[in-house]
Design a protein around this motif. Sequence first.
Motif: not given
Lengths: 115, 109
Positions: A31, A33, A35, A98, B32, B34, B49, B90, B92-97, B99
């Motif tokens: 992953m 990204f 920003y 992860r 998750e 933060f 976290r 974050l 659950p699939s860890y593919d996007k954060v 803010f």
Amino acid sequence: SAVISQKPSRDICQRGTSLTIQCQVDSQVTMMFWYRQQPGQSLTLIATANQGSEATYESGFVIDKFPISRPNLTFSTLTVSNMSPEDSSIYLCSVIIRESNQPQHFGDGTRLSIL
Amino acid sequence: AQRVTQPEKLLSVFKGAPVELKCNYSYSGSPELFWYVQYSRQRLQLLLRHISRESIKGFTADLNKGETSFHLKKPFAQEEDSAMYYCALLSPSYDKVIFGPGTSLSVIP
């Protein structure tokens, strides 16, 4: 943990020109990204850089303006095209790992000013 | 819709006073959470976290799933705490954060 190198760290560009920002990670990551952080603002996700396929853009961002490449699992580029003063911002590369105490890692950013 | 809100854009407290920076989130599933801090002209740093349940620089934050909140607290504010604070989510699939908009904390001597 991951070390992310971004180049250039800063640039001053003329209106109408384009600039490509590079992001190099010291390990393979799935992953990645891009920003943007405009002055006094929070981080806004531009897109997810997908390896081997087109990037996934967030609402308000389009490929023609912000083309992204991701040729492998350690490298990506973001181009800011046809720049205007509104594009003056800090652009940040980020990865998610992860199995890490700190899942998200950021590059130092590219501070871009458009005259 | 996936969203992180921080209702206070600016927060000023006196040194030694308690501080609470609010964060609410909207996400279907178990994300998750933060807290990040950004001091003037410095890069973003991870502060807390939720799954680690640590106390960093005297700050704590508890995830309240019922209220979908993750407020940041410190019992006695210090001048060096003056900074921008961002709450982030974050997936659950860890593919996007995602803010939040951030809260600027100013600790008055």
